[in-house]
Write an enzyme that holds these catalytic residues in place. Structure first.
Site, PDB file in Angstrom:
ATOM      1  CB  SER A  23       3.415   5.625  -1.898  1.00  0.00           C
ATOM      2  OG  SER A  23       2.411   5.195  -1.051  1.00  0.00           O
ATOM      3  CD  GLN A 101      -1.556  10.169   3.230  1.00  0.00           C
ATOM      4  OE1 GLN A 101      -0.482  10.396   3.785  1.00  0.00           O
ATOM      5  NE2 GLN A 101      -1.971   8.956   2.961  1.00  0.00           N
ATOM      6  CE1 TYR A 183       0.687   8.537  12.077  1.00  0.00           C
ATOM      7  CE2 TYR A 183       0.233   7.523   9.947  1.00  0.00           C
ATOM      8  CZ  TYR A 183       1.135   7.906  10.932  1.00  0.00           C
ATOM      9  OH  TYR A 183       2.473   7.649  10.775  1.00  0.00           O
TER      10      TYR A 183
HETATM   11  C1  LIG Z   1       9.958   7.519   4.336  1.00  0.00           C
HETATM   12  C2  LIG Z   1       8.517   7.040   4.307  1.00  0.00           C
HETATM   13  C3  LIG Z   1       7.511   7.927   4.662  1.00  0.00           C
HETATM   14  C4  LIG Z   1       6.163   7.533   4.597  1.00  0.00           C
HETATM   15  N1  LIG Z   1       5.163   8.445   4.828  1.00  0.00           N
HETATM   16  C5  LIG Z   1       3.883   8.126   4.546  1.00  0.00           C
HETATM   17  C6  LIG Z   1       2.870   9.114   4.528  1.00  0.00           C
HETATM   18  O1  LIG Z   1       3.106  10.305   4.712  1.00  0.00           O
HETATM   19  N2  LIG Z   1       1.598   8.696   4.293  1.00  0.00           N
HETATM   20  C7  LIG Z   1       1.289   7.392   4.019  1.00  0.00           C
HETATM   21  O2  LIG Z   1       0.116   7.060   3.810  1.00  0.00           O
HETATM   22  N3  LIG Z   1       2.245   6.441   3.984  1.00  0.00           N
HETATM   23  C8  LIG Z   1       3.528   6.798   4.212  1.00  0.00           C
HETATM   24  N4  LIG Z   1       4.510   5.854   4.095  1.00  0.00           N
HETATM   25  C9  LIG Z   1       4.142   4.509   3.644  1.00  0.00           C
HETATM   26  C10 LIG Z   1       4.289   4.423   2.135  1.00  0.00           C
HETATM   27  O3  LIG Z   1       3.479   5.377   1.471  1.00  0.00           O
HETATM   28  C11 LIG Z   1       3.949   3.012   1.641  1.00  0.00           C
HETATM   29  O4  LIG Z   1       2.592   2.763   1.877  1.00  0.00           O
HETATM   30  C12 LIG Z   1       4.818   1.942   2.293  1.00  0.00           C
HETATM   31  O5  LIG Z   1       6.168   2.350   2.363  1.00  0.00           O
HETATM   32  C13 LIG Z   1       4.737   0.614   1.536  1.00  0.00           C
HETATM   33  O6  LIG Z   1       5.110   0.826   0.198  1.00  0.00           O
HETATM   34  P1  LIG Z   1       6.580   0.415  -0.378  1.00  0.00           P
HETATM   35  O7  LIG Z   1       6.748  -1.043  -0.065  1.00  0.00           O
HETATM   36  O8  LIG Z   1       6.479   0.704  -1.853  1.00  0.00           O
HETATM   37  O9  LIG Z   1       7.606   1.264   0.301  1.00  0.00           O
HETATM   38  C14 LIG Z   1       5.847   6.216   4.199  1.00  0.00           C
HETATM   39  C15 LIG Z   1       6.875   5.321   3.888  1.00  0.00           C
HETATM   40  C16 LIG Z   1       8.193   5.725   3.913  1.00  0.00           C
HETATM   41  C17 LIG Z   1       9.263   4.749   3.504  1.00  0.00           C
END
Ligand SMILES: Cc1cc2nc3c(=O)[nH]c(=O)nc-3n(C[C@H](O)[C@H](O)[C@H](O)COP(=O)(O)O)c2cc1C
Length: 366
Positions: A23, A101, A183
């Site tokens: 992601s 993205q 956003y």
């Molecule tokens: C450090 C960090 C940065 C993130 N930056 C983005 C991003 O740039 N774009 C986005 O759509 N989601 C971003 N997210 C959200 C993640 O892509 C993801 O949707 C969210 O953490 C839930 O997934 P997980 O439970 O596997 O961590 C970010 C999450 C983390 C932890």
């Protein structure tokens, strides 16, 4: 037993080795939007994680469309050259394909890096005027955005198109538009943040008008074989916000515009709303989108265990799964998932000796 998670998948013209996607994750570590050696290390690490696709963090279409001073952009030749250097190395040395993205922060821009507090930039830290569908701050102590004008819409749409072209120049294998997490685009879609009374506010059709116009303009410049998708919100997690029914309508509209995939995420529309903390909390919404719209669907959110990811794909709830934090914790999560599920994953030759043979003696003893 063959693994659904490790079965190949074709997305437009892109052949993916398996269904695992890293992601996008902001690193807040760029210089005026330019990627640097941190990104080379971070993305290089993930390039050999076992995921078929790594999606580069939210990369912003204009300087004042970034979230923080450290966020990446694709608004200048320098940004493009810097990211090209990083991605060329990652593609050369890694097993994954790379997507990006592209995004605009809207009312969540002009903020501090998370480790600096994550709030609105203070006066002495070069804050900027943010823009949003309506002049309503994200939460207490946040900047009040200026309401987007039609001139802003034309400029931002053009900026999305230009950034998409730069992404194509760099050689990205896939592009996704950020239409979630509060956003700019999501801010237009949600009735919580969009209180406009013109043709861009009110009904869902009206709230979708600008995001769909951007989607159409970007689709027009991204060749058919390159998968173009969007990350959307499955729910605003509040009664008066977007709901799974709306996510189905949004996904259908994007699919009609020629979008090749949808990633169902959720949350982030206002500072006081929290996401659920149950494993796979977006999965039922993704399942609805996949089944009711018939578009290749990805999902994300607390998908942590290989067996859980396997079940999501095997049951047809989503075509692909994304994970973020587990990959920071375990950059070879894909390898370990393959081991747990008895599947194969490509490793770089330098690391081949960490393959299944390493575990064979232990298995024989057991
Ligand atoms: C450090 C960090 C940065 C993130 N930056 C983005 C991003 O740039 N774009 C986005 O759509 N989601 C971003 N997210 C959200 C993640 O892509 C993801 O949707 C969210 O953490 C839930 O997934 P997980 O439970 O596997 O961590 C970010 C999450 C983390 C932890």
């Amino acid at each position: 037993m063959s693994s659904a998670l490790f079965s190949p998948h074709k997305l437009a013209g892109l052949e993916l080795a398996n269904r695992i996607v890293v992601s996008p994750m902001c690193q807040y570590s760029g210089n005026d939007g330019c990627a640097n050696d941190w990104h080379l290390m971070h993305l290089g690490m993930l390039a050999n994680s076992g995921a078929a696709l790594v999606v580069v963090e939210a990369t912003h279409v204009e300087r004042h469309g970034r979230i923080t001073h450290g966020c990446l952009g694709l608004y200048s030749d320098d940004n493009e050259a810097a990211l090209e250097r990083v991605i060329a190395q990652c593609r050369h040395l890694g097993t994954a394909r790379f997507g990006i993205q592209i995004a605009h922060s809207g009312r969540k821009g002009s903020s501090q890096r998370p480790w600096e507090g994550g709030g609105a930039l203070p006066r002495n830290d070069d804050p900027w005027q943010t823009i949003a569908a309506s002049p309503i701050p994200f939460g207490n102590n946040w900047h009040t955005p200026r309401e987007v004008t039609e001139d802003d819409m034309a400029r931002v749409q053009d900026a999305f198109v230009r950034s998409a072209k730069r992404a194509l120049n760099i050689g990205f294998d896939a592009i996704e538009l950020h239409m979630a997490h509060g956003y700019l685009m999501h801010g237009f879609m949600s009735p919580i943040s969009n209180k406009r009374t013109d043709q861009y506010g009110g009904s869902l059709d009206n709230r979708l008008r600008f995001p769909l116009s951007v989607a159409r303009a970007v689709r027009a410049v991204v060749p058919k074989g390159i998968p173009l998708g969007a990350r959307i919100t499955g729910s605003d997690w509040r009664e008066d916000g977007l709901r799974p029914d709306d996510a189905v309508i949004i996904a259908r509209a994007l699919h009609k515009e020629g979008f090749d995939f949808i990633c169902v995420s959720s949350g982030g529309i206002a500072g006081d709303i929290r996401n659920p903390t149950t494993p796979g909390y977006n999965v039922p919404i993704a399942e609805r989108v996949k089944k009711e719209v018939g578009v290749p669907t990805r999902t994300v959110g607390l998908i942590i265990k290989p067996e859980q990811a396997e079940e999501i794909v095997a049951k047809g709830q989503a075509d692909m799964v994304s994970a973020a934090r587990v990959f920071l914790d375990d950059p070879h999560w894909g390898w370990h998932a393959a081991k747990a599920l008895g599947a194969e994953v490509r490793r770089p030759p330098q690391y081949a000796r960490a393959g299944p043979k390493l575990w064979a003696p232990a298995a024989a003893k057991a």
